[in-house]
Enzyme design. Structure first.
Site, short mmCIF file in Angstrom:
data_model
loop_
_atom_site.label_atom_id
_atom_site.label_comp_id
_atom_site.label_asym_id
_atom_site.label_seq_id
_atom_site.Cartn_x
_atom_site.Cartn_y
_atom_site.Cartn_z
N ASP A 185 -0.96 1.13 -4.87
CA ASP A 185 -1.94 0.14 -5.31
C ASP A 185 -3.30 0.75 -5.64
O ASP A 185 -4.27 0.04 -5.88
CB ASP A 185 -2.08 -1.00 -4.30
CG ASP A 185 -2.65 -0.56 -2.97
OD1 ASP A 185 -2.36 0.57 -2.53
OD2 ASP A 185 -3.40 -1.35 -2.34
N SER B 63 0.83 -1.21 0.00
CA SER B 63 0.00 0.00 0.00
C SER B 63 0.86 1.26 0.00
O SER B 63 1.69 1.44 -0.89
CB SER B 63 -0.97 -0.05 1.18
OG SER B 63 -1.97 0.94 1.06
N ASP C 189 -1.90 6.21 -4.21
CA ASP C 189 -0.81 5.44 -3.62
C ASP C 189 -0.44 4.31 -4.57
O ASP C 189 -1.06 4.15 -5.63
CB ASP C 189 -1.20 4.96 -2.22
CG ASP C 189 -2.35 3.97 -2.22
OD1 ASP C 189 -3.12 3.95 -3.20
OD2 ASP C 189 -2.50 3.23 -1.24
N ASP D 291 -5.73 2.49 -4.16
CA ASP D 291 -6.98 2.48 -3.39
C ASP D 291 -7.14 3.74 -2.55
O ASP D 291 -8.14 3.91 -1.87
CB ASP D 291 -7.11 1.22 -2.53
CG ASP D 291 -5.99 1.06 -1.51
OD1 ASP D 291 -5.10 1.92 -1.45
OD2 ASP D 291 -6.01 0.04 -0.78
#
Length: 431
Positions: free
Chosen positions: A223, A77, A221, A225
């Site tokens: 990834d 993340s 970010d 999300d």
């Protein structure tokens, strides 16, 4: 390998399909970890559907679409490039529950791996269509008006952090008729700056929005999300107001409850009340927000870290749908994002932390804090996740981090000096 094997044991124990979707962000260890995870799955008789470079919400949507038993996303993340991790999904494409997580960790601690016979090894498939599927589903969302956005011809700067934001956000924007300027668009995983979408890390984006004369800046970010906005002339809108803005738009068309976690801005509660709707708080963590959303049948939810969860698409934080909904709101309202931000309550937020140390008994200190403030009439105390002290003039939330060896200390109030003082007052208990 041990975590993947435990996940397989849990999956089979749930009676789910022996098919698992795997996707990853662009960080340098991703390919290596993906090979370990995929080979372990195959060695245990599980068919792998490898999406390759992908986003967390894309993998979440792919699991039910491809009728898989679960999914594994390889990402750390917002953490720096040296970290990597497994995000584990159930057959609905949602994060496994806390109870399931505890069961799985017990399996890791007592790993007894029984490999499949050579004739029973799992198959390996690749699928490169899911990103296009994800974008198509966002564009088909009932509250996304692609035609209205196209007429505005927004100029947008995107900071893709050299990860999978580069292959997801720009294609979506282009289909929405936006002129796109990409910063850090190489898929190298060599993050150009600290990947958490906070003001101090996004100076380059802020400057680019000004120099490009852009209508909007977008940061995600690694990834994809989490979502943060920068407005015209480099005005910082911020991750805390991503959910506020999207909820404001959603509630104009779909009245209902809203949910965020305990560490998110009070502004969401204020917006819900402005629309005559109810606000509910959950423990920190996407799985907890989703659980609360289902209980109260929320129309929108998420986290103040820039995570948008729209159940009309799927129960997961998704920067793509957040982007499309925000642009639709701008297009249909005729307002700039700066004007919308100025129409919302303004709070000053502090995000601080305390490093764990061997002599620090976190639970004992939290109990001491709860006892110290429990007799005061001007404080409401919430203990569903650490201790949250809710004062009239602001709030302070103390909780042990799930991802780092720290105690997170978040606070928010209308007055910077007051909330800073409250935080220092509470932190003194950890000295």
């Amino acid at each position: 390998v041990a975590c993947t094997a435990a996940y397989v044991s849990w999956l089979i124990g749930q009676g789910k399909s022996p098919r698992v979707v795997v996707g990853r962000d662009a960080r340098p260890s991703g390919s290596m970890v993906a090979q370990l995870v995929s080979s372990t799955l195959q060695s245990l008789g599980i068919t792998v559907i490898d999406l390759g470079l992908s986003t967390t919400p894309t993998v979440e949507m792919a699991v039910p679409e491809l009728q898989a038993g679960g999914g594994i996303i390889l990402t750390a993340s917002h953490n720096p490039k040296e970290w990597n991790a497994l995000k584990l999904l159930n057959d609905k494409g949602e994060f496994i529950s806390a109870d399931d997580g505890r069961s799985l960790l017990a399996l890791v601690d007592n790993a007894q791996i029984t490999y499949a016979a050579v004739d029973d090894l799992g198959q390996y498939e690749t699928n490169t269509a899911m990103m296009d599927h994800h974008i198509a589903q966002v564009l088909a969302h009932p509250l996304v008006d692609a035609a209205a956005v196209r007429t505005r011809k927004f100029r947008v700067v995107v900071d893709a952090i050299n990860s999978t934001g580069a292959i997801s956000i720009p294609p979506l924007l282009e289909q929405l008729g936006c002129e796109v300027v990409i910063l850090n668009g190489e898929m190298s995983g060599q993050f150009a700056h600290n990947p958490e979408p906070l003001p101090a890390n996004l100076i380059g984006l802020t400057e680019a929005v000004k120099s490009e004369g852009a209508d909007l800046g977008i940061a995600v970010d690694p990834d994809v999300d989490r979502l943060a906005f920068v407005g015209e002339n480099g005005m910082w809108i911020g991750e805390e107001y991503t959910l506020v803005l999207v909820a404001d738009y959603i509630l104009q068309h779909r009245p209902g409850a809203v949910v965020s976690n305990l560490s998110s801005s009070r502004a969401l509660r204020d917006i819900a009340q402005r629309h005559g709707q109810t606000y509910h708080a959950s423990a920190v963590g996407e799985v907890n927000v989703v659980e609360k959303m289902k209980v109260v049948d929320a129309v929108i939810g998420g986290e103040g870290n820039g995570g948008i969860i729209d159940p009309q698409l799927h129960y997961g934080r998704d920067a793509l749908v957040g982007t499309a909904l925000a642009l639709t709101y701008l297009a249909k309202s005729g307002k700039s994002i700066n004007e919308l931000r100025e129409s919302y309550p303004s709070y000053f937020m502090v995000k601080d932390k305390i490093q764990l140390r061997p002599d620090l008994d976190v639970e004992a200190v939290l109990a001491k804090v709860q006892s110290a403030y429990g007799t005061r009439e001007d404080v409401e105390i919430n203990t569903i996740d650490g201790v949250k002290l809710d004062f009239t003039q602001g709030w302070v939330h103390l909780r042990r981090s799930n991802t780092e060896p720290i105690v997170r200390v978040y606070g928010e109030g209308e007055n910077e000096a007051v909330i800073t003082g409250l935080i220092e007052e509470v932190k003194a208990y950890f000295a």
